[in-house]
Design an enzyme around this catalytic site. Structure first.
Site, PDB file in Angstrom:
ATOM      1  N   ASP A 166      46.274  62.685  34.047  1.00  0.00           N
ATOM      2  CA  ASP A 166      44.872  63.108  34.006  1.00  0.00           C
ATOM      3  C   ASP A 166      43.991  61.933  33.583  1.00  0.00           C
ATOM      4  O   ASP A 166      44.139  61.406  32.477  1.00  0.00           O
ATOM      5  CB  ASP A 166      44.702  64.274  33.033  1.00  0.00           C
ATOM      6  CG  ASP A 166      43.400  65.020  33.228  1.00  0.00           C
ATOM      7  OD1 ASP A 166      42.370  64.368  33.467  1.00  0.00           O
ATOM      8  OD2 ASP A 166      43.420  66.263  33.132  1.00  0.00           O
ATOM      9  N   HIS A 182      43.269  65.157  37.116  1.00  0.00           N
ATOM     10  CA  HIS A 182      42.416  66.246  36.639  1.00  0.00           C
ATOM     11  C   HIS A 182      42.032  67.242  37.724  1.00  0.00           C
ATOM     12  O   HIS A 182      42.022  68.447  37.476  1.00  0.00           O
ATOM     13  CB  HIS A 182      41.158  65.644  36.021  1.00  0.00           C
ATOM     14  CG  HIS A 182      40.380  66.596  35.170  1.00  0.00           C
ATOM     15  ND1 HIS A 182      40.787  66.999  33.917  1.00  0.00           N
ATOM     16  CD2 HIS A 182      39.199  67.245  35.396  1.00  0.00           C
ATOM     17  CE1 HIS A 182      39.903  67.831  33.394  1.00  0.00           C
ATOM     18  NE2 HIS A 182      38.939  68.004  34.276  1.00  0.00           N
ATOM     19  N   SER A 201      39.420  72.695  31.468  1.00  0.00           N
ATOM     20  CA  SER A 201      38.753  71.512  30.939  1.00  0.00           C
ATOM     21  C   SER A 201      37.638  71.920  29.965  1.00  0.00           C
ATOM     22  O   SER A 201      37.917  72.486  28.911  1.00  0.00           O
ATOM     23  CB  SER A 201      38.221  70.667  32.100  1.00  0.00           C
ATOM     24  OG  SER A 201      37.791  69.397  31.682  1.00  0.00           O
TER      25      SER A 201
END
Length: 263
Positions: free
Chosen positions: A212, A241, A143
């Site tokens: 996500d 996520h 991320s």
């Protein structure tokens, strides 16, 4: 009427000023607790501005592949939450370096884009100083960490780059979650991942979850399209996520191994 308009303008200006001042508290969500349990060996990194960062060096199990994976965390938690990933990669014969950014895991300092760039360079330098050739280090970014390692790759070329749930840039994600705000104008930390990726010559793998809710899947697909040397794209169906399948699941580990086997 003029008075009402002035009041509304004042409120908006005040709100924007507060967001400007406190935006990093919305971006960085550290677990500041000192990490006491250990995976592998406790080591310490030293940044170019004099901070000392806690880290773990997890050796690869035999037969070792003579490749190290530098893991750059996302914006939340600390390295303890990435221990399952380190164990899974180690089981594949890969040495793993887990570390915490400034302000995370009991480390001093406060996180910022420039600060995280210093921190990841300290991690890469530690591996090199420990005898790992730079061209045998794979960067794994999760991320926000995907942006951190991509920027690192523009100056310190890795063997390869695995980007998990990457975004085009931080503003693109912020605009999804705060559509009513001029996010691009307000942001102090930009993290222009796709822009930096265009200058990276190392092989790249992109892994993302189809569901996500933090970094929309279309963002990760755009990052893959921006990679000059894309080798692999892995979509994990139904994964959000922070789901285990996307954090340390077998498909994530397999993507790293596939990239390593191409080196």
């Amino acid at each position: 009427m003029v008075r009402v308009a002035l009041i509304l303008v004042s409120v908006v200006v005040l709100l924007l000023a507060v967001l400007w001042g406190y935006q990093r508290q919305l971006i960085y969500l550290p677990d500041t607790t000192a990490v006491t349990t250990s995976v592998g060996r406790d080591v310490e990194l030293e940044t170019s501005d004099g901070l000392r960062l806690g880290a773990w060096l997890v050796p690869g199990q035999q037969p070792a592949r003579d490749v190290a994976v530098l893991v750059a965390n996302g914006n939340g938690g600390n390295r303890a939450g990435r221990a399952p990933l380190a164990r899974a990669l180690s089981a594949q014969g890969l040495t793993v370096l887990l570390f915490d950014y400034r302000g995370y895991g009991g480390n001093e300092g406060s996180p910022s884009e420039r600060g995280l760039a210093r921190d990841v360079r300290a991690a890469q330098q530690y591996l090199v100083d420990s005898g790992v050739p730079a061209d045998r280090i794979v960067y794994f970014g999760e991320s926000l960490g995907a942006a951190v390692v991509t920027e690192l790759a523009t100056s310190e070329a890795p063997a390869g780059l695995v980007l998990r749930s990457p975004f085009v840039d931080l503003a693109s994600v912020g605009q999804v979650h705060y559509p009513f705000l001029p996010v691009r104008l307000l942001l102090r930390d930009k993290f222009p991942l796709a822009e930096h990726l265009a200058a990276v010559k190392a092989p790249v793998s992109v892994v993302y979850g189809s569901d996500d809710s933090v970094v929309p899947s279309d963002q990760s697909r755009k990052v893959a399209e921006a990679a000059p040397t894309l080798k692999d794209v892995v979509e994990i169906p139904g994964a959000d996520h922070n789901d285990a399948a996307l954090v340390h699941g077998p498909e994530v580990v397999a993507a790293v191994v596939r990239l390593v086997e191409q080196l």
